[in-house]
Design a protein around this motif. Structure first.
Motif, PDB file in Angstrom:
ATOM      1  N   LYS A 193       0.818  -1.209   0.000  1.00  0.00           N
ATOM      2  CA  LYS A 193       0.000   0.000   0.000  1.00  0.00           C
ATOM      3  C   LYS A 193       0.858   1.268   0.000  1.00  0.00           C
ATOM      4  CE  LYS A 193      -4.455   0.820  -0.028  1.00  0.00           C
ATOM      5  NZ  LYS A 193      -5.300   0.247  -1.086  1.00  0.00           N
ATOM      6  N   HIS A 194       1.917   1.273   0.792  1.00  0.00           N
ATOM      7  CA  HIS A 194       2.749   2.472   0.891  1.00  0.00           C
ATOM      8  C   HIS A 194       3.516   2.728  -0.405  1.00  0.00           C
ATOM      9  CE1 HIS A 194       4.980   5.696   2.717  1.00  0.00           C
ATOM     10  NE2 HIS A 194       6.132   5.096   2.455  1.00  0.00           N
ATOM     11  N   SER A 195       4.132   1.679  -0.967  1.00  0.00           N
ATOM     12  CA  SER A 195       4.873   1.827  -2.225  1.00  0.00           C
ATOM     13  C   SER A 195       3.946   2.236  -3.362  1.00  0.00           C
ATOM     14  CB  SER A 195       5.588   0.516  -2.584  1.00  0.00           C
ATOM     15  OG  SER A 195       6.533   0.166  -1.601  1.00  0.00           O
ATOM     16  N   GLU A 196       2.735   1.681  -3.347  1.00  0.00           N
ATOM     17  CA  GLU A 196       1.717   2.036  -4.347  1.00  0.00           C
ATOM     18  C   GLU A 196       1.408   3.532  -4.283  1.00  0.00           C
ATOM     19  OE1 GLU A 196      -2.770   1.011  -4.088  1.00  0.00           O
ATOM     20  OE2 GLU A 196      -1.819  -0.707  -5.070  1.00  0.00           O
ATOM     21  N   GLU A 197       1.274   4.049  -3.068  1.00  0.00           N
ATOM     22  CA  GLU A 197       0.976   5.475  -2.888  1.00  0.00           C
ATOM     23  C   GLU A 197       2.125   6.352  -3.392  1.00  0.00           C
ATOM     24  OE1 GLU A 197      -0.009   8.472   0.826  1.00  0.00           O
ATOM     25  OE2 GLU A 197      -0.635   6.371   0.953  1.00  0.00           O
ATOM     26  N   ILE A 198       3.363   5.908  -3.165  1.00  0.00           N
ATOM     27  CA  ILE A 198       4.537   6.654  -3.627  1.00  0.00           C
ATOM     28  C   ILE A 198       4.535   6.754  -5.155  1.00  0.00           C
ATOM     29  CG2 ILE A 198       7.059   6.628  -3.802  1.00  0.00           C
ATOM     30  CD1 ILE A 198       7.051   5.150  -1.059  1.00  0.00           C
ATOM     31  N   VAL A 199       4.292   5.616  -5.832  1.00  0.00           N
ATOM     32  CA  VAL A 199       4.302   5.584  -7.305  1.00  0.00           C
ATOM     33  C   VAL A 199       3.166   6.440  -7.861  1.00  0.00           C
ATOM     34  CG1 VAL A 199       3.914   4.102  -9.314  1.00  0.00           C
ATOM     35  CG2 VAL A 199       5.464   3.358  -7.499  1.00  0.00           C
ATOM     36  N   VAL A 200       1.977   6.322  -7.270  1.00  0.00           N
ATOM     37  CA  VAL A 200       0.825   7.101  -7.735  1.00  0.00           C
ATOM     38  C   VAL A 200       1.109   8.595  -7.615  1.00  0.00           C
ATOM     39  CG1 VAL A 200      -1.571   7.717  -7.246  1.00  0.00           C
ATOM     40  CG2 VAL A 200      -0.895   5.317  -7.339  1.00  0.00           C
ATOM     41  N   ASN A 201       1.654   9.014  -6.478  1.00  0.00           N
ATOM     42  CA  ASN A 201       1.954  10.436  -6.279  1.00  0.00           C
ATOM     43  C   ASN A 201       3.004  10.930  -7.266  1.00  0.00           C
ATOM     44  OD1 ASN A 201       0.121  10.849  -4.202  1.00  0.00           O
ATOM     45  ND2 ASN A 201       1.568  10.278  -2.606  1.00  0.00           N
ATOM     46  N   PHE A 202       3.972  10.086  -7.593  1.00  0.00           N
ATOM     47  CA  PHE A 202       5.002  10.472  -8.570  1.00  0.00           C
ATOM     48  C   PHE A 202       4.371  10.685  -9.943  1.00  0.00           C
ATOM     49  CE2 PHE A 202       8.510   9.867 -11.544  1.00  0.00           C
ATOM     50  CZ  PHE A 202       9.510  10.623 -10.958  1.00  0.00           C
ATOM     51  N   ILE A 203       3.463   9.792 -10.322  1.00  0.00           N
ATOM     52  CA  ILE A 203       2.769   9.928 -11.608  1.00  0.00           C
ATOM     53  C   ILE A 203       1.918  11.196 -11.617  1.00  0.00           C
ATOM     54  CG2 ILE A 203       0.993   8.911 -13.102  1.00  0.00           C
ATOM     55  CD1 ILE A 203       2.043   6.137 -12.159  1.00  0.00           C
ATOM     56  N   LEU A 204       1.186  11.418 -10.528  1.00  0.00           N
ATOM     57  CA  LEU A 204       0.323  12.604 -10.449  1.00  0.00           C
ATOM     58  C   LEU A 204       1.141  13.888 -10.523  1.00  0.00           C
ATOM     59  CD1 LEU A 204      -2.165  11.532  -7.604  1.00  0.00           C
ATOM     60  CD2 LEU A 204      -2.591  11.551 -10.055  1.00  0.00           C
ATOM     61  N   ASN A 205       2.330  13.895  -9.925  1.00  0.00           N
ATOM     62  CA  ASN A 205       3.151  15.106  -9.864  1.00  0.00           C
ATOM     63  C   ASN A 205       3.947  15.375 -11.138  1.00  0.00           C
ATOM     64  OD1 ASN A 205       2.351  15.708  -7.253  1.00  0.00           O
ATOM     65  ND2 ASN A 205       4.004  14.523  -6.315  1.00  0.00           N
ATOM     66  N   HIS A 206       4.387  14.306 -11.826  1.00  0.00           N
ATOM     67  CA  HIS A 206       5.375  14.502 -12.892  1.00  0.00           C
ATOM     68  C   HIS A 206       4.875  14.196 -14.308  1.00  0.00           C
ATOM     69  CE1 HIS A 206       8.713  15.416 -10.210  1.00  0.00           C
ATOM     70  NE2 HIS A 206       8.291  14.430  -9.422  1.00  0.00           N
ATOM     71  N   PHE A 207       3.714  13.584 -14.437  1.00  0.00           N
ATOM     72  CA  PHE A 207       3.226  13.237 -15.772  1.00  0.00           C
ATOM     73  C   PHE A 207       2.030  14.102 -16.177  1.00  0.00           C
ATOM     74  CE2 PHE A 207       5.753   9.639 -14.605  1.00  0.00           C
ATOM     75  CZ  PHE A 207       6.168   9.026 -15.783  1.00  0.00           C
ATOM     76  N   LYS A 208       1.846  15.235 -15.506  1.00  0.00           N
ATOM     77  CA  LYS A 208       0.675  16.077 -15.763  1.00  0.00           C
ATOM     78  C   LYS A 208       0.643  16.628 -17.185  1.00  0.00           C
ATOM     79  CE  LYS A 208      -0.130  17.644 -11.017  1.00  0.00           C
ATOM     80  NZ  LYS A 208      -0.075  18.789 -10.083  1.00  0.00           N
ATOM     81  N   ASP A 209       1.811  16.919 -17.762  1.00  0.00           N
ATOM     82  CA  ASP A 209       1.856  17.512 -19.098  1.00  0.00           C
ATOM     83  C   ASP A 209       2.043  16.472 -20.185  1.00  0.00           C
ATOM     84  OD1 ASP A 209       4.430  16.863 -18.343  1.00  0.00           O
ATOM     85  OD2 ASP A 209       5.350  18.578 -19.338  1.00  0.00           O
ATOM     86  N   LYS A 210       1.835  15.193 -19.852  1.00  0.00           N
ATOM     87  CA  LYS A 210       1.999  14.102 -20.809  1.00  0.00           C
ATOM     88  C   LYS A 210       0.638  13.550 -21.232  1.00  0.00           C
ATOM     89  CE  LYS A 210       6.466  14.228 -19.828  1.00  0.00           C
ATOM     90  NZ  LYS A 210       7.441  14.813 -20.770  1.00  0.00           N
ATOM     91  N   THR A 211       0.601  12.942 -22.400  1.00  0.00           N
ATOM     92  CA  THR A 211      -0.546  12.128 -22.790  1.00  0.00           C
ATOM     93  C   THR A 211      -0.357  10.761 -22.152  1.00  0.00           C
ATOM     94  OG1 THR A 211      -0.702  13.296 -24.904  1.00  0.00           O
ATOM     95  CG2 THR A 211      -1.885  11.205 -24.707  1.00  0.00           C
TER      96      THR A 211
END
Length: 242
Positions: A193-211
């Motif tokens: 659960k914790h690692s999943e949250e880390i990966v999700v937050n990274f995607i939310l923070n850094h892939f915003k300008d991507k398709t």
């Protein structure tokens, strides 16, 4: 090992240029799938997509039970499947004539018997400080405790690392490729659960300008998405009012 990687990279480029001579498009406005009917030899069902539109900077969520067609959809958009009825167009071009420079994050993680940094950079020039910053953001500080830090050799297939560490490295490596469009295939699978949250937050923070085209069951990843599709009886249906 770095010299081997460079040689292999050169051979792969030469090989794929021969196998796939489609023109590569750096930018696009719209990918449109129409009346897709895909059937695998020996299967007793067809994978159906009546209509799907992916605009530049869209965040697409694709869900559905295992075996319904999510991976087939990914392979179709990547251009790995050429035998299908219907049409896939990128702007005014047929997918059979052009291809996109897509960053793909698969469920299978392939790490090389090289250093952490080399696995992340894959021959790109990226400074140590930048890499360390991202590793800390992904809570991979423990990797910096190795005697050689980011220059630690990870072993064949990353045997020195845990599944969670490898999946986070895989996400970071893809991000550092700096593509305009990414396909993420269950990017949080087999994570606690914790690692999943880390990966999700990274995607939310850094892939915003991507398709993004994301095959996922993670509800938090869906927070970034603006279009939602689900496979039901091997047919892709767009969900509205999610």
């Amino acid at each position: 090992n770095c010299f081997e990687l460079k040689a292999l990279k050169k051979k792969c480029i030469e090989l794929f240029d021969k196998l796939d001579n489609r023109k590569t498009l750096k930018k696009f406005n719209k990918i449109e799938l129409t009346d897709i009917d895909l059937k695998y030899k020996g299967s007793n069902f067809d994978i159906i997509v009546d209509s799907m539109i992916i605009n530049s900077n869209d965040k697409i969520s694709i869900t559905g039970k295992s075996g319904q067609g999510k991976t087939s959809m990914i392979n179709l958009i990547l251009g790995n499947i050429s035998t299908y009825n219907g049409q896939v167009k990128i702007d005014d071009n047929n997918l059979k004539d052009v291809r996109l420079d897509i960053g793909a994050v698969s469920q299978e993680i392939e790490l090389f018997n090289m250093s952490i940094k080399d696995n992340l950079c894959l021959d790109k020039k990226i400074g140590d400080e930048e890499i360390i910053k991202y590793l800390k953001e992904l809570e991979l500080d423990e990797l910096l405790l190795f005697d050689d830090g980011i220059y630690t050799i990870v072993g064949e297939k990353g045997l020195k690392l845990s599944t969670g560490q490898k999946r986070r490295i895989n996400i970071l490596r893809s991000y550092l490729m700096n593509k305009d469009i990414y396909i993420l295939d269950e990017p949080t699978s087999n994570l606690d659960k914790h690692s999943e949250e880390i990966v999700v937050n990274f995607i939310l923070n850094h892939f915003k300008d991507k398709t993004l085209i994301i095959a996922t069951h993670n509800e938090k990843i869906n927070e970034i998405c603006n279009k939602f599709f689900v496979f039901n009886d091997h047919k892709l249906i767009e969900k509205v009012n999610v």
